[in-house]
Write a protein that holds these residues in place. Structure first.
Motif, PDB file in Angstrom:
ATOM      1  N   MET A   1      34.969  13.317  30.664  1.00 14.67           N
ATOM      2  CA  MET A   1      34.606  11.929  30.832  1.00 14.67           C
ATOM      3  C   MET A   1      33.440  11.860  31.827  1.00 14.67           C
ATOM      4  N   PRO A   2      32.325  11.298  31.423  1.00  9.63           N
ATOM      5  CA  PRO A   2      31.165  11.218  32.307  1.00  9.63           C
ATOM      6  C   PRO A   2      31.405  10.226  33.454  1.00  9.63           C
ATOM      7  N   LEU A   3      30.660  10.453  34.534  1.00  6.90           N
ATOM      8  CA  LEU A   3      30.743   9.551  35.686  1.00  6.90           C
ATOM      9  C   LEU A   3      30.043   8.237  35.379  1.00  6.90           C
ATOM     10  N   SER A   4      30.556   7.175  35.961  1.00  8.33           N
ATOM     11  CA  SER A   4      29.887   5.885  35.808  1.00  8.33           C
ATOM     12  C   SER A   4      28.621   5.882  36.661  1.00  8.33           C
ATOM     13  N   GLU A   5      27.771   4.893  36.449  1.00 11.59           N
ATOM     14  CA  GLU A   5      26.528   4.814  37.221  1.00 11.59           C
ATOM     15  C   GLU A   5      26.804   4.679  38.708  1.00 11.59           C
ATOM     16  N   GLN A   6      27.813   3.906  39.057  1.00  9.93           N
ATOM     17  CA  GLN A   6      28.161   3.728  40.470  1.00  9.93           C
ATOM     18  C   GLN A   6      28.638   5.041  41.069  1.00  9.93           C
ATOM     19  N   GLU A   7      29.445   5.786  40.340  1.00  5.78           N
ATOM     20  CA  GLU A   7      29.929   7.072  40.834  1.00  5.78           C
ATOM     21  C   GLU A   7      28.785   8.069  40.965  1.00  5.78           C
ATOM     22  N   GLN A   8      27.850   8.056  40.011  1.00  3.77           N
ATOM     23  CA  GLN A   8      26.691   8.946  40.096  1.00  3.77           C
ATOM     24  C   GLN A   8      25.840   8.620  41.308  1.00  3.77           C
ATOM     25  N   MET A 123      29.301  27.767  29.383  1.00  6.47           N
ATOM     26  CA  MET A 123      30.116  26.551  29.416  1.00  6.47           C
ATOM     27  C   MET A 123      29.279  25.345  29.855  1.00  6.47           C
ATOM     28  N   ASN A 124      28.399  25.546  30.845  1.00 11.33           N
ATOM     29  CA  ASN A 124      27.518  24.460  31.285  1.00 11.33           C
ATOM     30  C   ASN A 124      26.582  24.025  30.164  1.00 11.33           C
ATOM     31  N   GLU A 125      26.072  24.989  29.401  1.00 13.44           N
ATOM     32  CA  GLU A 125      25.194  24.641  28.286  1.00 13.44           C
ATOM     33  C   GLU A 125      25.943  23.836  27.235  1.00 13.44           C
ATOM     34  N   ARG A 126      27.169  24.235  26.936  1.00 13.01           N
ATOM     35  CA  ARG A 126      27.960  23.492  25.959  1.00 13.01           C
ATOM     36  C   ARG A 126      28.229  22.071  26.447  1.00 13.01           C
ATOM     37  N   TRP A 127      28.538  21.950  27.737  1.00 12.38           N
ATOM     38  CA  TRP A 127      28.794  20.630  28.319  1.00 12.38           C
ATOM     39  C   TRP A 127      27.547  19.755  28.210  1.00 12.38           C
ATOM     40  N   ASP A 128      26.386  20.343  28.558  1.00 10.53           N
ATOM     41  CA  ASP A 128      25.137  19.581  28.477  1.00 10.53           C
ATOM     42  C   ASP A 128      24.851  19.139  27.040  1.00 10.53           C
ATOM     43  N   LYS A 129      25.059  20.036  26.070  1.00  9.47           N
ATOM     44  CA  LYS A 129      24.813  19.685  24.669  1.00  9.47           C
ATOM     45  C   LYS A 129      25.735  18.564  24.222  1.00  9.47           C
ATOM     46  N   ARG A 130      26.996  18.654  24.633  1.00  8.57           N
ATOM     47  CA  ARG A 130      27.968  17.630  24.264  1.00  8.57           C
ATOM     48  C   ARG A 130      27.584  16.278  24.840  1.00  8.57           C
ATOM     49  N   ASN A 131      27.132  16.269  26.095  1.00  7.59           N
ATOM     50  CA  ASN A 131      26.747  14.996  26.732  1.00  7.59           C
ATOM     51  C   ASN A 131      25.450  14.444  26.158  1.00  7.59           C
ATOM     52  N   GLN A 132      24.555  15.292  25.691  1.00  4.81           N
ATOM     53  CA  GLN A 132      23.315  14.813  25.104  1.00  4.81           C
ATOM     54  C   GLN A 132      23.555  14.163  23.747  1.00  4.81           C
TER      55      GLN A 132
END
Length: 134
Positions: A1-8, A123-132
């Motif tokens: 679950m990505p962080l909200s803008e406020q959390e970021q 794993m970081n690359e997979r996470w980045d691809k998933r979020n993109q």
């Protein structure tokens, strides 16, 4: 679950505060020594074997001082083999407009196939691809 803008924003503010207020701690934590190199291990083992040979020589000629010298040589070989390599993890380059703060993890990573790199990098690359994709 990505962080909200406020959390970021809160996370970025905390990072900036850490980098500004405790830069010595950040430098100490980000510095990491590499593994021993194969060359150092090989040379260390050879020095250790020479030390064992000198110990045996000291026993054969009944000279305890030579045996102690052999032990010191053997210990030096082991320490040389186990010393960390000269490679250190380089500090991440600063992002433009970040006030000299290093780039966040996962940014400006060189593109490469999924077959190379460490498990964490993949794993970081997979996470980045998933979020993109979202």
């Amino acid at each position: 679950m990505p962080l909200s803008e406020q959390e970021q924003r809160l996370l970025e503010e905390m990072e900036r505060s850490l980098y500004q207020n405790d830069s010595d701690f950040v430098a100490r934590v980000t510095r990491r020594q590499g593994r021993p190199t194969y060359t150092a291990i090989t040379i260390g083992v050879l020095i250790g074997l020479v030390g064992v040979g000198v110990i045996v020589l000291g026993l054969v000629i009944k000279q305890p001082l030579i045996g102690v010298l052999g032990f010191v040589v053997m210990l030096a070989g082991v320490l040389f083999a186990l010393r960390p390599g000269g490679r250190t993890v380089a500090a991440r380059p600063a992002r433009p407009g970040s006030g000299g703060r290093p780039a966040a993890r996962g940014t400006a990573r060189p593109a490469r196939g999924s077959s190379g790199g460490s498990f964490i990098d993949r794993m970081n690359e997979r996470w980045d691809k998933r979020n993109q994709q979202d």
